[in-house]
Write a protein that holds these residues in place. Structure first.
Motif, PDB file in Angstrom:
ATOM      1  N   SER A   1       0.803  -1.223   0.000  1.00 43.05           N
ATOM      2  CA  SER A   1       0.000   0.000   0.000  1.00 43.05           C
ATOM      3  C   SER A   1       0.835   1.272   0.000  1.00 43.05           C
ATOM      4  O   SER A   1       0.327   2.343  -0.343  1.00 43.05           O
ATOM      5  CB  SER A   1      -0.937  -0.002   1.212  1.00 43.05           C
ATOM      6  N   ASP A   2       2.101   1.175   0.374  1.00 42.14           N
ATOM      7  CA  ASP A   2       2.961   2.357   0.349  1.00 42.14           C
ATOM      8  C   ASP A   2       3.668   2.534  -0.989  1.00 42.14           C
ATOM      9  O   ASP A   2       4.434   3.487  -1.183  1.00 42.14           O
ATOM     10  CB  ASP A   2       3.997   2.292   1.477  1.00 42.14           C
ATOM     11  N   GLU A   3       3.404   1.642  -1.935  1.00 42.90           N
ATOM     12  CA  GLU A   3       4.049   1.710  -3.257  1.00 42.90           C
ATOM     13  C   GLU A   3       3.231   2.603  -4.173  1.00 42.90           C
ATOM     14  O   GLU A   3       2.704   2.192  -5.203  1.00 42.90           O
ATOM     15  CB  GLU A   3       4.189   0.306  -3.848  1.00 42.90           C
ATOM     16  N   THR A   4       3.139   3.871  -3.804  1.00 43.74           N
ATOM     17  CA  THR A   4       2.255   4.792  -4.522  1.00 43.74           C
ATOM     18  C   THR A   4       2.709   5.041  -5.957  1.00 43.74           C
ATOM     19  O   THR A   4       1.880   5.253  -6.844  1.00 43.74           O
ATOM     20  CB  THR A   4       2.159   6.130  -3.768  1.00 43.74           C
ATOM     21  N   ASP A   5       4.011   5.043  -6.194  1.00 42.22           N
ATOM     22  CA  ASP A   5       4.495   5.281  -7.555  1.00 42.22           C
ATOM     23  C   ASP A   5       4.030   4.183  -8.503  1.00 42.22           C
ATOM     24  O   ASP A   5       3.658   4.448  -9.652  1.00 42.22           O
ATOM     25  CB  ASP A   5       6.026   5.360  -7.576  1.00 42.22           C
ATOM     26  N   PHE A   6       4.053   2.932  -8.016  1.00 44.72           N
ATOM     27  CA  PHE A   6       3.600   1.831  -8.855  1.00 44.72           C
ATOM     28  C   PHE A   6       2.106   1.932  -9.134  1.00 44.72           C
ATOM     29  O   PHE A   6       1.657   1.762 -10.273  1.00 44.72           O
ATOM     30  CB  PHE A   6       3.915   0.485  -8.207  1.00 44.72           C
ATOM     31  N   TRP A   7       1.322   2.203  -8.096  1.00 46.69           N
ATOM     32  CA  TRP A   7      -0.121   2.109  -8.218  1.00 46.69           C
ATOM     33  C   TRP A   7      -0.773   3.285  -8.919  1.00 46.69           C
ATOM     34  O   TRP A   7      -1.908   3.166  -9.405  1.00 46.69           O
ATOM     35  CB  TRP A   7      -0.752   1.921  -6.838  1.00 46.69           C
ATOM     36  N   ALA A   8      -0.083   4.423  -8.999  1.00 48.74           N
ATOM     37  CA  ALA A   8      -0.718   5.639  -9.522  1.00 48.74           C
ATOM     38  C   ALA A   8      -1.351   5.424 -10.892  1.00 48.74           C
ATOM     39  O   ALA A   8      -2.523   5.766 -11.117  1.00 48.74           O
ATOM     40  CB  ALA A   8       0.308   6.771  -9.577  1.00 48.74           C
ATOM     41  N   GLN A   9      -0.609   4.848 -11.833  1.00 53.48           N
ATOM     42  CA  GLN A   9      -1.138   4.695 -13.190  1.00 53.48           C
ATOM     43  C   GLN A   9      -2.283   3.697 -13.255  1.00 53.48           C
ATOM     44  O   GLN A   9      -3.244   3.879 -14.009  1.00 53.48           O
ATOM     45  CB  GLN A   9      -0.021   4.271 -14.143  1.00 53.48           C
ATOM     46  N   TYR A  10      -2.201   2.629 -12.454  1.00 55.05           N
ATOM     47  CA  TYR A  10      -3.232   1.592 -12.482  1.00 55.05           C
ATOM     48  C   TYR A  10      -4.517   2.058 -11.800  1.00 55.05           C
ATOM     49  O   TYR A  10      -5.617   1.666 -12.201  1.00 55.05           O
ATOM     50  CB  TYR A  10      -2.703   0.310 -11.853  1.00 55.05           C
ATOM     51  N   GLU A  11      -4.377   2.883 -10.775  1.00 54.41           N
ATOM     52  CA  GLU A  11      -5.561   3.429 -10.126  1.00 54.41           C
ATOM     53  C   GLU A  11      -6.211   4.493 -11.002  1.00 54.41           C
ATOM     54  O   GLU A  11      -7.438   4.620 -11.037  1.00 54.41           O
ATOM     55  CB  GLU A  11      -5.176   3.999  -8.761  1.00 54.41           C
ATOM     56  N   GLU A  12      -5.403   5.240 -11.736  1.00 52.21           N
ATOM     57  CA  GLU A  12      -5.946   6.304 -12.579  1.00 52.21           C
ATOM     58  C   GLU A  12      -6.763   5.747 -13.735  1.00 52.21           C
ATOM     59  O   GLU A  12      -7.834   6.282 -14.060  1.00 52.21           O
ATOM     60  CB  GLU A  12      -4.806   7.168 -13.125  1.00 52.21           C
ATOM     61  N   ASP A  13      -6.276   4.682 -14.363  1.00 47.64           N
ATOM     62  CA  ASP A  13      -6.989   4.168 -15.540  1.00 47.64           C
ATOM     63  C   ASP A  13      -7.853   2.943 -15.257  1.00 47.64           C
ATOM     64  O   ASP A  13      -8.477   2.397 -16.159  1.00 47.64           O
ATOM     65  CB  ASP A  13      -6.025   3.876 -16.687  1.00 47.64           C
ATOM     66  N   GLY A  14      -7.912   2.505 -13.999  1.00 47.27           N
ATOM     67  CA  GLY A  14      -8.827   1.435 -13.618  1.00 47.27           C
ATOM     68  C   GLY A  14      -8.291   0.033 -13.735  1.00 47.27           C
ATOM     69  O   GLY A  14      -8.969  -0.923 -13.351  1.00 47.27           O
ATOM     70  N   ARG A  15      -7.071  -0.127 -14.216  1.00 48.79           N
ATOM     71  CA  ARG A  15      -6.532  -1.473 -14.396  1.00 48.79           C
ATOM     72  C   ARG A  15      -6.269  -2.189 -13.079  1.00 48.79           C
ATOM     73  O   ARG A  15      -6.083  -3.411 -13.068  1.00 48.79           O
ATOM     74  CB  ARG A  15      -5.249  -1.428 -15.225  1.00 48.79           C
ATOM     75  N   TRP A  16      -6.245  -1.460 -11.964  1.00 51.90           N
ATOM     76  CA  TRP A  16      -6.011  -2.091 -10.663  1.00 51.90           C
ATOM     77  C   TRP A  16      -7.076  -3.149 -10.353  1.00 51.90           C
ATOM     78  O   TRP A  16      -6.814  -4.072  -9.575  1.00 51.90           O
ATOM     79  CB  TRP A  16      -6.006  -1.038  -9.551  1.00 51.90           C
ATOM     80  N   GLY A  17      -8.240  -3.060 -10.948  1.00 51.69           N
ATOM     81  CA  GLY A  17      -9.308  -4.024 -10.715  1.00 51.69           C
ATOM     82  C   GLY A  17      -9.399  -5.086 -11.787  1.00 51.69           C
ATOM     83  O   GLY A  17     -10.475  -5.669 -11.980  1.00 51.69           O
ATOM     84  N   THR A  18      -8.286  -5.371 -12.458  1.00 53.18           N
ATOM     85  CA  THR A  18      -8.280  -6.348 -13.552  1.00 53.18           C
ATOM     86  C   THR A  18      -6.961  -7.121 -13.547  1.00 53.18           C
ATOM     87  O   THR A  18      -6.000  -6.708 -12.887  1.00 53.18           O
ATOM     88  CB  THR A  18      -8.416  -5.651 -14.923  1.00 53.18           C
TER      89      THR A  18
ATOM     90  N   LEU B   1      -4.849  -6.959 -15.710  1.00 53.41           N
ATOM     91  CA  LEU B   1      -3.899  -6.208 -16.515  1.00 53.41           C
ATOM     92  C   LEU B   1      -2.730  -5.646 -15.705  1.00 53.41           C
ATOM     93  O   LEU B   1      -1.753  -5.181 -16.297  1.00 53.41           O
ATOM     94  CB  LEU B   1      -4.612  -5.071 -17.257  1.00 53.41           C
ATOM     95  N   TYR B   2      -2.826  -5.693 -14.389  1.00 49.86           N
ATOM     96  CA  TYR B   2      -1.698  -5.227 -13.589  1.00 49.86           C
ATOM     97  C   TYR B   2      -0.852  -6.371 -13.027  1.00 49.86           C
ATOM     98  O   TYR B   2       0.245  -6.136 -12.493  1.00 49.86           O
ATOM     99  CB  TYR B   2      -2.178  -4.338 -12.433  1.00 49.86           C
TER     100      TYR B   2
ATOM    101  N   ILE C   1     -13.499  -1.169 -18.740  1.00 49.40           N
ATOM    102  CA  ILE C   1     -12.073  -0.866 -18.634  1.00 49.40           C
ATOM    103  C   ILE C   1     -11.266  -1.854 -19.470  1.00 49.40           C
ATOM    104  O   ILE C   1     -10.361  -1.470 -20.226  1.00 49.40           O
ATOM    105  CB  ILE C   1     -11.632  -0.894 -17.163  1.00 49.40           C
ATOM    106  N   LEU C   2     -11.588  -3.133 -19.337  1.00 47.62           N
ATOM    107  CA  LEU C   2     -10.891  -4.140 -20.136  1.00 47.62           C
ATOM    108  C   LEU C   2     -11.074  -3.873 -21.623  1.00 47.62           C
ATOM    109  O   LEU C   2     -10.131  -4.009 -22.419  1.00 47.62           O
ATOM    110  CB  LEU C   2     -11.403  -5.529 -19.768  1.00 47.62           C
ATOM    111  N   GLY C   3     -12.274  -3.479 -22.010  1.00 51.35           N
ATOM    112  CA  GLY C   3     -12.542  -3.184 -23.414  1.00 51.35           C
ATOM    113  C   GLY C   3     -11.696  -2.039 -23.935  1.00 51.35           C
ATOM    114  O   GLY C   3     -11.267  -2.054 -25.099  1.00 51.35           O
ATOM    115  N   ARG C   4     -11.454  -1.037 -23.104  1.00 52.51           N
ATOM    116  CA  ARG C   4     -10.623   0.092 -23.532  1.00 52.51           C
ATOM    117  C   ARG C   4      -9.194  -0.348 -23.831  1.00 52.51           C
ATOM    118  O   ARG C   4      -8.485   0.295 -24.593  1.00 52.51           O
ATOM    119  CB  ARG C   4     -10.619   1.181 -22.452  1.00 52.51           C
ATOM    120  N   PHE C   5      -8.789  -1.453 -23.225  1.00 52.88           N
ATOM    121  CA  PHE C   5      -7.444  -1.968 -23.463  1.00 52.88           C
ATOM    122  C   PHE C   5      -7.454  -3.171 -24.414  1.00 52.88           C
ATOM    123  O   PHE C   5      -6.488  -3.923 -24.493  1.00 52.88           O
ATOM    124  CB  PHE C   5      -6.787  -2.347 -22.134  1.00 52.88           C
TER     125      PHE C   5
END
Length: 241
Positions: free
Chosen positions: A84-101, A103-104, A190-194
């Protein structure tokens, strides 16, 4: 045959036994159970899990998500798989929604190998008995750990995909039980966008999950590797150990 498991208070629970391996055998039952959050499990549900052999619960959620209690007869372990402290890693995945798929998943394994290593060490060090691992929905973080365990026994791509897609099948029952949406349509959009469906995203990830390389690069202890590749001694490893 895929193992079924019914537990009061869980709608996305399943034993990972009975899945076809590439050598024609199937994964052993009573070793690993995956599920969503456990807050709705009542005394009958805990008895069902105990009767199924569950003696360890591994909560994969972040520290600020953790709620609920586990009976004293079952060991309770917390491992923050996300980091949870790895904010640099998670920023892009949280922004575009891939964190819930899925794809990460591969990026997480490559960038944050220590997080999975903590989970696998906990599995290897657990007391005898089945291990239940879970996150909130039993979908994404749980899905990542399940994918690694299935790849470790060379479960076929079709069987691994079918296990992942069960969370979509169970989504309505989960929403009713936990009184919240699990954003099925949003996940699919989200998956469809990718350029993916839920099936193709998981299948692509699973097909490229090179566990041999991950073990070599993660410097995980040999004993832990053996425990994972034999499902704690319950199955023959698909590779020499």
């Amino acid at each position: 045959m895929k193992s079924t498991l019914r537990v009061d208070g869980l709608a996305n629970v399943r034993d990972l036994g009975g899945l076809e391996r590439k050598d024609g055998t199937v994964t052993p039952k009573g070793v690993f159970v995956r599920s969503e959050r456990l807050e709705q499990v009542d005394s009958d549900g805990w008895q069902a899990l105990h009767s199924h052999g569950v003696r360890t619960v591994i909560d994969l959620r972040r520290p600020d998500e953790r709620t609920g209690q586990v009976p004293t007869t079952i060991k309770h372990i917390h491992v923050d798989l996300d980091g949870s402290d790895e904010t640099d890693f998670w920023a892009q995945y949280e922004e575009d929604g891939r964190w819930g798929t899925p794809l990460y998943y591969l990026a997480h394994l490559q960038a944050l190998p220590d997080r999975l290593a903590l989970v696998l060490n906990a599995i290897a060090d657990a007391d005898d008995g089945a291990i239940l691992f879970h996150c909130s929905a039993g979908w994404d973080r749980t899905g990542l750990v399940a994918a690694v365990l299935l790849r470790a026994l060379d479960v076929t791509d079709d069987a691994a995909v079918a296990d992942y897609l069960m969370s979509f099948t169970n989504a309505d029952a989960m929403a009713e039980l936990h009184e919240r949406s699990f954003e099925v349509e949003e996940r699919q959009q989200i998956l469809g966008r990718f350029g993916h469906t839920a099936e193709s995203a998981f299948r692509d990830m699973y097909g490229n999950l090179d566990l041999e390389s991950w073990f070599s690069e993660s410097c995980i202890e040999p004993e832990t590797r053996v425990a994972i590749e034999t499902w704690r001694g319950a199955a023959a490893s698909p590779r020499p150990v």
